[in-house]
Design a protein around this motif. Structure first.
Motif, PDB file in Angstrom:
ATOM      1  N   ASP A   1      47.742  33.728  33.220  1.00 38.09           N
ATOM      2  CA  ASP A   1      46.601  34.482  32.690  1.00 38.09           C
ATOM      3  C   ASP A   1      47.041  35.904  32.369  1.00 38.09           C
ATOM      4  OD1 ASP A   1      45.023  32.284  33.166  1.00 38.09           O
ATOM      5  OD2 ASP A   1      43.932  33.148  34.850  1.00 38.09           O
ATOM      6  N   GLN A   2      46.484  36.466  31.300  1.00 35.60           N
ATOM      7  CA  GLN A   2      46.743  37.861  30.969  1.00 35.60           C
ATOM      8  C   GLN A   2      45.579  38.677  31.516  1.00 35.60           C
ATOM      9  OE1 GLN A   2      47.319  38.659  26.826  1.00 35.60           O
ATOM     10  NE2 GLN A   2      48.336  40.594  27.223  1.00 35.60           N
ATOM     11  N   VAL A   3      45.884  39.699  32.322  1.00 31.28           N
ATOM     12  CA  VAL A   3      44.849  40.457  33.013  1.00 31.28           C
ATOM     13  C   VAL A   3      44.987  41.947  32.751  1.00 31.28           C
ATOM     14  CG1 VAL A   3      44.591  38.767  34.876  1.00 31.28           C
ATOM     15  CG2 VAL A   3      46.211  40.625  35.136  1.00 31.28           C
ATOM     16  N   VAL A   4      43.881  42.667  32.957  1.00 25.26           N
ATOM     17  CA  VAL A   4      43.856  44.121  32.909  1.00 25.26           C
ATOM     18  C   VAL A   4      43.442  44.595  34.294  1.00 25.26           C
ATOM     19  CG1 VAL A   4      42.813  46.165  31.858  1.00 25.26           C
ATOM     20  CG2 VAL A   4      43.152  44.109  30.487  1.00 25.26           C
ATOM     21  N   THR A   5      44.222  45.519  34.866  1.00 28.82           N
ATOM     22  CA  THR A   5      43.853  46.059  36.174  1.00 28.82           C
ATOM     23  C   THR A   5      42.940  47.262  35.981  1.00 28.82           C
ATOM     24  OG1 THR A   5      45.702  47.599  36.287  1.00 28.82           O
ATOM     25  CG2 THR A   5      46.091  45.361  37.118  1.00 28.82           C
TER      26      THR A   5
ATOM     27  N   GLY B   1      43.544  50.112  36.859  1.00 32.42           N
ATOM     28  CA  GLY B   1      44.388  51.245  36.502  1.00 32.42           C
ATOM     29  C   GLY B   1      44.785  51.236  35.032  1.00 32.42           C
ATOM     30  N   GLY B   2      44.423  50.169  34.311  1.00 31.02           N
ATOM     31  CA  GLY B   2      44.712  50.088  32.890  1.00 31.02           C
ATOM     32  C   GLY B   2      45.974  49.330  32.538  1.00 31.02           C
ATOM     33  N   LEU B   3      46.648  48.757  33.513  1.00 32.17           N
ATOM     34  CA  LEU B   3      47.850  47.984  33.229  1.00 32.17           C
ATOM     35  C   LEU B   3      47.466  46.609  32.693  1.00 32.17           C
ATOM     36  CD1 LEU B   3      50.025  48.706  36.384  1.00 32.17           C
ATOM     37  CD2 LEU B   3      50.338  49.621  34.091  1.00 32.17           C
ATOM     38  N   ILE B   4      48.153  46.191  31.634  1.00 31.87           N
ATOM     39  CA  ILE B   4      47.939  44.864  31.074  1.00 31.87           C
ATOM     40  C   ILE B   4      49.204  44.070  31.345  1.00 31.87           C
ATOM     41  CG2 ILE B   4      47.543  43.513  28.991  1.00 31.87           C
ATOM     42  CD1 ILE B   4      46.158  45.982  27.806  1.00 31.87           C
ATOM     43  N   GLY B   5      49.037  42.879  31.891  1.00 37.27           N
ATOM     44  CA  GLY B   5      50.201  42.060  32.186  1.00 37.27           C
ATOM     45  C   GLY B   5      49.830  40.610  32.353  1.00 37.27           C
TER      46      GLY B   5
ATOM     47  N   VAL C   1      46.677  44.090  43.997  1.00 38.17           N
ATOM     48  CA  VAL C   1      45.590  43.582  44.836  1.00 38.17           C
ATOM     49  C   VAL C   1      44.598  42.876  43.923  1.00 38.17           C
ATOM     50  CG1 VAL C   1      43.725  44.227  46.403  1.00 38.17           C
ATOM     51  CG2 VAL C   1      45.906  45.421  46.511  1.00 38.17           C
ATOM     52  N   LYS C   2      44.204  41.666  44.289  1.00 38.96           N
ATOM     53  CA  LYS C   2      43.344  40.850  43.426  1.00 38.96           C
ATOM     54  C   LYS C   2      42.055  41.550  43.023  1.00 38.96           C
ATOM     55  CE  LYS C   2      44.461  36.081  44.644  1.00 38.96           C
ATOM     56  NZ  LYS C   2      43.896  34.854  45.209  1.00 38.96           N
ATOM     57  N   SER C   3      41.447  42.265  43.929  1.00 38.21           N
ATOM     58  CA  SER C   3      40.146  42.874  43.632  1.00 38.21           C
ATOM     59  C   SER C   3      40.235  43.996  42.604  1.00 38.21           C
ATOM     60  CB  SER C   3      39.499  43.397  44.913  1.00 38.21           C
ATOM     61  OG  SER C   3      40.300  44.391  45.492  1.00 38.21           O
ATOM     62  N   THR C   4      41.472  44.457  42.275  1.00 37.92           N
ATOM     63  CA  THR C   4      41.605  45.511  41.273  1.00 37.92           C
ATOM     64  C   THR C   4      41.722  44.954  39.859  1.00 37.92           C
ATOM     65  OG1 THR C   4      44.002  45.635  41.491  1.00 37.92           O
ATOM     66  CG2 THR C   4      42.685  47.092  42.904  1.00 37.92           C
ATOM     67  N   ILE C   5      41.602  43.651  39.691  1.00 41.90           N
ATOM     68  CA  ILE C   5      41.604  43.074  38.351  1.00 41.90           C
ATOM     69  C   ILE C   5      40.259  43.378  37.713  1.00 41.90           C
ATOM     70  CG2 ILE C   5      41.661  40.940  37.015  1.00 41.90           C
ATOM     71  CD1 ILE C   5      43.508  39.824  39.169  1.00 41.90           C
ATOM     72  N   ALA C   6      40.298  44.040  36.567  1.00 45.47           N
ATOM     73  CA  ALA C   6      39.066  44.424  35.885  1.00 45.47           C
ATOM     74  C   ALA C   6      38.623  43.369  34.885  1.00 45.47           C
ATOM     75  CB  ALA C   6      39.250  45.759  35.173  1.00 45.47           C
ATOM     76  N   GLN C   7      39.594  42.681  34.261  1.00 46.80           N
ATOM     77  CA  GLN C   7      39.248  41.754  33.192  1.00 46.80           C
ATOM     78  C   GLN C   7      40.369  40.739  33.023  1.00 46.80           C
ATOM     79  OE1 GLN C   7      38.756  43.885  29.568  1.00 46.80           O
ATOM     80  NE2 GLN C   7      37.913  42.167  28.443  1.00 46.80           N
ATOM     81  N   VAL C   8      39.996  39.524  32.642  1.00 47.83           N
ATOM     82  CA  VAL C   8      40.971  38.509  32.282  1.00 47.83           C
ATOM     83  C   VAL C   8      40.906  38.361  30.773  1.00 47.83           C
ATOM     84  CG1 VAL C   8      41.664  36.098  32.535  1.00 47.83           C
ATOM     85  CG2 VAL C   8      40.743  37.326  34.499  1.00 47.83           C
ATOM     86  N   LEU C   9      42.008  38.687  30.084  1.00 49.26           N
ATOM     87  CA  LEU C   9      42.015  38.658  28.616  1.00 49.26           C
ATOM     88  C   LEU C   9      42.217  37.251  28.067  1.00 49.26           C
ATOM     89  CD1 LEU C   9      44.139  41.850  27.888  1.00 49.26           C
ATOM     90  CD2 LEU C   9      41.652  41.604  27.782  1.00 49.26           C
ATOM     91  N   ASN C  10      43.305  36.609  28.468  1.00 51.44           N
ATOM     92  CA  ASN C  10      43.613  35.262  27.996  1.00 51.44           C
ATOM     93  C   ASN C  10      43.771  34.341  29.181  1.00 51.44           C
ATOM     94  OD1 ASN C  10      43.722  36.158  25.339  1.00 51.44           O
ATOM     95  ND2 ASN C  10      45.909  36.586  25.449  1.00 51.44           N
ATOM     96  N   LYS C  11      42.956  33.311  29.202  1.00 52.92           N
ATOM     97  CA  LYS C  11      43.062  32.341  30.278  1.00 52.92           C
ATOM     98  C   LYS C  11      43.995  31.227  29.859  1.00 52.92           C
ATOM     99  CE  LYS C  11      40.213  31.414  33.260  1.00 52.92           C
ATOM    100  NZ  LYS C  11      40.765  31.982  34.461  1.00 52.92           N
ATOM    101  N   THR C  12      44.769  30.718  30.804  1.00 50.83           N
ATOM    102  CA  THR C  12      45.599  29.561  30.530  1.00 50.83           C
ATOM    103  C   THR C  12      44.746  28.316  30.667  1.00 50.83           C
ATOM    104  OG1 THR C  12      46.266  29.472  32.836  1.00 50.83           O
ATOM    105  CG2 THR C  12      47.723  30.649  31.339  1.00 50.83           C
ATOM    106  N   GLU C  13      45.146  27.282  29.976  1.00 46.88           N
ATOM    107  CA  GLU C  13      44.418  26.017  30.068  1.00 46.88           C
ATOM    108  C   GLU C  13      44.711  25.378  31.423  1.00 46.88           C
ATOM    109  OE1 GLU C  13      42.197  24.775  27.866  1.00 46.88           O
ATOM    110  OE2 GLU C  13      42.476  26.683  26.851  1.00 46.88           O
TER     111      GLU C  13
END
Length: 95
Positions: free
Chosen positions: A45-49, A51-55, A80-92
């Motif tokens: 999954d591609q996520v945004v923390t 803090g603004g990091l995308i990875g 830390v999992k709770s700092t994930i702000a958004q999931v951009l692309n989900k894997t199938e």
């Protein structure tokens, strides 16, 4: 006398009810949705923390409160999992 006492507390009760339905309840719903999103994060999954990091998630540690995110090729950070702000692309899901 009892009617007067109830009439004095009625505005307070109404204010609390309005606060509950306009502030508290939506916030609880938002927290539940965020927790469900964090629990559903998987490898790839591609996520945004916050803090603004995308990875891209490279490892999800089950039972722990952290994941490993690759923010550049060969650069992995523990988040830390709770700092994930958004999931951009989900894997199938795996079939």
């Amino acid at each position: 006398m009892e009617g007067g006492a109830i009439a004095q507390f009625l505005p307070l009760i109404l204010i609390f009810a309005i606060m509950y339905f306009l502030l508290i309840r939506p916030q609880q719903k938002k927290m539940k949705e965020h927790q469900a999103m964090v629990d559903a994060v998987r490898r790839g999954d591609q996520v945004v923390t916050q803090g603004g990091l995308i990875g891209k998630v490279s490892k999800v540690k089950e039972g722990e409160n952290e994941i490993e995110v690759e923010i550049a090729e060969g650069v992995k950070v523990r988040v830390v999992k709770s700092t994930i702000a958004q999931v951009l692309n989900k894997t199938e899901p795996a079939k």
